[in-house]
Structure formats: structure tokens, C-alpha cells
Motif scaffolding. Structure first.
Motif, mmCIF file in Angstrom:
data_model
loop_
_atom_site.group_PDB
_atom_site.id
_atom_site.type_symbol
_atom_site.label_atom_id
_atom_site.label_comp_id
_atom_site.label_asym_id
_atom_site.label_seq_id
_atom_site.Cartn_x
_atom_site.Cartn_y
_atom_site.Cartn_z
ATOM 1 N N UNK A 173 0.856 -1.183 0.000
ATOM 2 C CA UNK A 173 0.000 0.000 0.000
ATOM 3 C C UNK A 173 0.896 1.238 0.000
ATOM 4 N N UNK A 174 0.704 2.140 -0.951
ATOM 5 C CA UNK A 174 1.516 3.339 -1.029
ATOM 6 C C UNK A 174 2.751 3.092 -1.864
ATOM 7 N N UNK A 175 3.355 4.166 -2.377
ATOM 8 C CA UNK A 175 4.596 4.134 -3.154
ATOM 9 C C UNK A 175 4.386 3.490 -4.530
ATOM 10 N N UNK A 176 3.763 2.303 -4.575
ATOM 11 C CA UNK A 176 3.551 1.589 -5.837
ATOM 12 C C UNK A 176 2.240 2.049 -6.486
ATOM 13 N N UNK A 177 2.301 2.426 -7.736
ATOM 14 C CA UNK A 177 1.105 2.890 -8.446
ATOM 15 C C UNK A 177 0.081 1.773 -8.633
ATOM 16 N N UNK A 178 0.555 0.563 -8.837
ATOM 17 C CA UNK A 178 -0.346 -0.587 -8.944
ATOM 18 C C UNK A 178 0.052 -1.624 -7.915
ATOM 19 N N UNK A 179 -0.879 -2.458 -7.516
ATOM 20 C CA UNK A 179 -0.603 -3.460 -6.486
ATOM 21 C C UNK A 179 -0.944 -4.855 -7.002
ATOM 22 N N UNK A 180 -0.301 -5.844 -6.402
ATOM 23 C CA UNK A 180 -0.595 -7.251 -6.703
ATOM 24 C C UNK A 180 -1.080 -7.905 -5.412
ATOM 25 N N UNK A 181 -2.324 -8.336 -5.406
ATOM 26 C CA UNK A 181 -2.919 -8.948 -4.217
ATOM 27 C C UNK A 181 -2.885 -10.463 -4.339
ATOM 28 N N UNK A 182 -2.367 -11.132 -3.317
ATOM 29 C CA UNK A 182 -2.425 -12.594 -3.258
ATOM 30 C C UNK A 182 -3.723 -12.958 -2.549
ATOM 31 N N UNK A 183 -4.684 -13.488 -3.298
ATOM 32 C CA UNK A 183 -6.032 -13.748 -2.775
ATOM 33 C C UNK A 183 -6.429 -15.186 -3.081
ATOM 34 N N UNK A 184 -6.848 -15.913 -2.041
ATOM 35 C CA UNK A 184 -7.231 -17.321 -2.252
ATOM 36 C C UNK A 184 -8.388 -17.717 -1.340
ATOM 37 N N UNK A 185 -9.079 -18.776 -1.771
ATOM 38 C CA UNK A 185 -10.220 -19.329 -1.030
ATOM 39 C C UNK A 185 -9.903 -20.768 -0.657
ATOM 40 N N UNK A 186 -10.356 -21.220 0.494
ATOM 41 C CA UNK A 186 -10.116 -22.601 0.907
ATOM 42 C C UNK A 186 -10.966 -22.978 2.104
ATOM 43 N N UNK A 187 -10.466 -23.922 2.878
ATOM 44 C CA UNK A 187 -11.215 -24.417 4.037
ATOM 45 C C UNK A 187 -10.222 -24.874 5.098
ATOM 46 N N UNK A 188 -10.487 -24.506 6.337
ATOM 47 C CA UNK A 188 -9.672 -24.978 7.448
ATOM 48 C C UNK A 188 -10.268 -26.256 8.018
ATOM 49 N N UNK A 189 -9.461 -26.934 8.847
ATOM 50 C CA UNK A 189 -9.885 -28.146 9.531
ATOM 51 C C UNK A 189 -9.895 -27.917 11.038
ATOM 52 N N UNK A 190 -10.687 -28.686 11.785
ATOM 53 C CA UNK A 190 -10.574 -28.617 13.243
ATOM 54 C C UNK A 190 -9.138 -28.912 13.669
ATOM 55 N N UNK A 191 -8.686 -28.207 14.710
ATOM 56 C CA UNK A 191 -7.330 -28.338 15.272
ATOM 57 C C UNK A 191 -6.253 -27.623 14.464
ATOM 58 N N UNK A 192 -6.619 -26.974 13.372
ATOM 59 C CA UNK A 192 -5.650 -26.136 12.664
ATOM 60 C C UNK A 192 -5.250 -24.954 13.543
ATOM 61 N N UNK A 193 -4.016 -24.501 13.353
ATOM 62 C CA UNK A 193 -3.537 -23.279 13.996
ATOM 63 C C UNK A 193 -3.114 -22.322 12.894
ATOM 64 N N UNK A 194 -3.644 -21.098 12.935
ATOM 65 C CA UNK A 194 -3.330 -20.090 11.929
ATOM 66 C C UNK A 194 -2.454 -19.025 12.584
ATOM 67 N N UNK A 195 -1.375 -18.655 11.912
ATOM 68 C CA UNK A 195 -0.429 -17.685 12.457
ATOM 69 C C UNK A 195 -0.193 -16.590 11.421
ATOM 70 N N UNK A 196 -0.435 -15.354 11.807
ATOM 71 C CA UNK A 196 -0.156 -14.202 10.956
ATOM 72 C C UNK A 196 0.966 -13.399 11.596
ATOM 73 N N UNK A 197 1.950 -12.983 10.807
ATOM 74 C CA UNK A 197 3.106 -12.287 11.366
ATOM 75 C C UNK A 197 3.535 -11.111 10.495
ATOM 76 N N UNK A 198 4.089 -10.097 11.135
ATOM 77 C CA UNK A 198 4.828 -9.066 10.414
ATOM 78 C C UNK A 198 6.273 -9.538 10.298
ATOM 79 N N UNK A 199 7.067 -8.882 9.457
ATOM 80 C CA UNK A 199 8.406 -9.400 9.183
ATOM 81 C C UNK A 199 9.339 -9.299 10.388
ATOM 82 N N UNK A 200 9.002 -8.437 11.368
ATOM 83 C CA UNK A 200 9.837 -8.322 12.555
ATOM 84 C C UNK A 200 9.863 -9.564 13.422
#
Length: 253
Positions: A173-200
Motif C-alpha cells: 500500500x503506497x509508493x507503488x502505483x499498482x498493487x498485486x494482491x495474493x487472494x485465495x479461497x479454501x477451508x480450514x480443519x478442526x485443530x488447525x492453527x493459523x499464524x499471521x506475522x509481520x516481518x519483525x
């Protein structure tokens, strides 16, 4: 029926300002997990760019989700939402020279808590990982020079997180005139763990270290796991960078 137990937090990690942001929100049947890594607004009194990106996304999703009942419908609108946020950041860039380098990465996961149908979208170098059946796998494409080198096999995976080009983005977001979004659809399972992180998060540890810290203690929870990891990063304090993460457990009720 499923419960999604989620916790997130970000830390300045030795820097004067914290430009990373994490948000968790439930709207109707959907749980939203979103992290953002901001840059370029380091002076006191300037905007928190990560928080700005996340607030814009949550405001957008709040408006569209109330009109929609399926993950497919929501996913079809995410490109427009991220394009709009990008235009907001480009407008900030144009205000004054001091804002010309303001930009942000963002990743979000949206989960239907009744069916576990999900979609995710990301831009920049924030990461989405799935821990399933004892294995950790990155779900999204990273938009950085280092990731391109990794895909082109000019960089080994063992060297990826220490590569200086990891912070050189190819879309954001910002600086770049156009952007490329990685967008996908799927399904999780019971007992899955999802982790989102910043690069730090990965300045002081690798993904294997992350899983070890996540599971420490007699009864690990998303909160204890995140706090273990942030404490580890703060204590090492050898590479200063804002760090933020969300951890979510999917539990069958």
C-alpha cells in the motif's frame, strides 16, 4: 460448530514508534484476523501506518459483510477493498515530502466459524502460516526481492530470513502505483492453527523456533504462545524492528 480462539499483539521492539498493528474482529458468522506492517512515519506525532491500514480494512469489511453470506461473496470484494486502501496511501504520499515513503504491508484471514470456509488476502511481506498435523507451511506469496530470489533458487531457504533484500518490497500500500494482491479461497480443519506475522517476528527466530515457543508450557493457548514469542524477540534485542503476530486455534465445539 467451531470456536476460533485468537490472540494478537505487537511490540515496538526497541524502536521509538510501533508501526505494526494486529486486529481481531467477529462480524456475523465470520472471524477476521488482520496484521499490518507500516513504514515511513517514524517521527513522533505522525500517523501509525499499520493501524491505519488495518482500520481501513476493518471498516470496509464491516460494511460489506453485513450484505453477504458466503466466503466467495466476500472474497470477490477484497481486491476492490485493497485497491481502495492503496489509493488512500498514495494520497498520503502526495501530501508532503515527509510522507513520500509511507507504505504498509497487510495480511488478513476471514473464517466462517460455522463451516470453516475461509479466504485470505495479502500484500507486501507480512506472512500467513498454517500449522496442521505437525507441519508448518506458509500459505501466502511474499512480495519482496528476497522471496523472488527464493523462488528463482538464487537464495536458499536457510538464508531467506537473514537476507537484507527481505525488506525490499515489490508491492505494498503506497509508493507503488499498482498493487498485486495474493487472494485465495479454501477451508480450514478442526485443530488447525493459523499464524499471521509481520516481518519483525522473524528477525530473531526462524519458523521452527516459532513453533517451539508456541507450544511451550503445560497448556499452551494462543495468548501464551504469542507472549512467549514476543518475549523471546524482546530479550534477544539484537535486530530492532517492530514485531506483531496473531495466533488462532480452531476448536470443535
Amino acid at each position: 460448530m467451531f470456536n476460533i480462539a485468537a490472540y494478537g499483539r505487537s511490540i515496538a521492539n526497541g524502536l521509538e514508534n510501533n508501526q505494526d498493528s494486529v486486529l481481531i474482529k467477529e462480524i456475523n458468522d465470520f472471524v477476521i484476523l488482520v496484521v499490518a506492517d507500516g513504514n515511513g512515519a517514524d517521527s513522533a506525532g505522525m500517523i501509525n501506518t499499520g493501524l491505519l491500514a488495518n482500520n481501513l480494512m476493518i471498516d470496509y469489511l464491516t460494511k460489506i459483510i453485513h450484505k453477504m453470506s458466503s466466503i466467495n461473496e466476500i472474497a470477490n470484494q477484497l481486491n476492490l477493498g485493497m485497491y481502495t486502501i492503496s489509493k488512500c496511501f498514495l494520497s498520503i504520499n502526495s501530501i508532503d515530502e515527509k510522507f513520500s515513503n509511507v507504505y504498509a504491508s497487510q495480511s488478513l484471514v476471514i473464517i466462517n466459524k460455522n463451516t470453516l470456509d475461509m479466504c485470505f488476502a495479502s500484500i507486501g511481506n507480512t506472512e500467513i502460516h498454517l500449522f496442521r498435523s505437525g507441519e508448518l507451511n506458509r500459505m501466502n506469496i511474499l512480495q519482496s526481492k528476497a522471496y523472488e530470489m527464493l523462488i528463482n533458487k538464487s537464495l536458499l531457504l536457510s538464508d531467506f530470513y537473514n537476507c537484507p533484500e527481505r525488506g525490499i518490497l515489490t508491492s505494498a500500500y503506497g509508493v507503488f502505483e499498482s498493487i498485486n494482491v495474493d487472494l485465495r479461497i479454501g477451508k480450514f480443519n478442526p485443530n488447525d492453527i493459523i499464524i499471521l506475522t509481520t516481518d519483525g517476528i522473524f528477525t530473531s527466530l526462524n519458523p521452527n523456533d516459532l513453533i517451539k515457543l508456541l507450544g511451550q508450557g503445560e497448556s499452551p493457548t494462543p495468548q501464551s504462545g504469542v507472549e512467549n514469542i514476543l518475549s523471546h524477540i524482546s530479550n534477544k534485542n539484537n535486530k530492532l524492528d517492530n514485531a506483531g503476530m496473531i495466533c488462532a486455534y480452531i476448536e470443535e465445539i
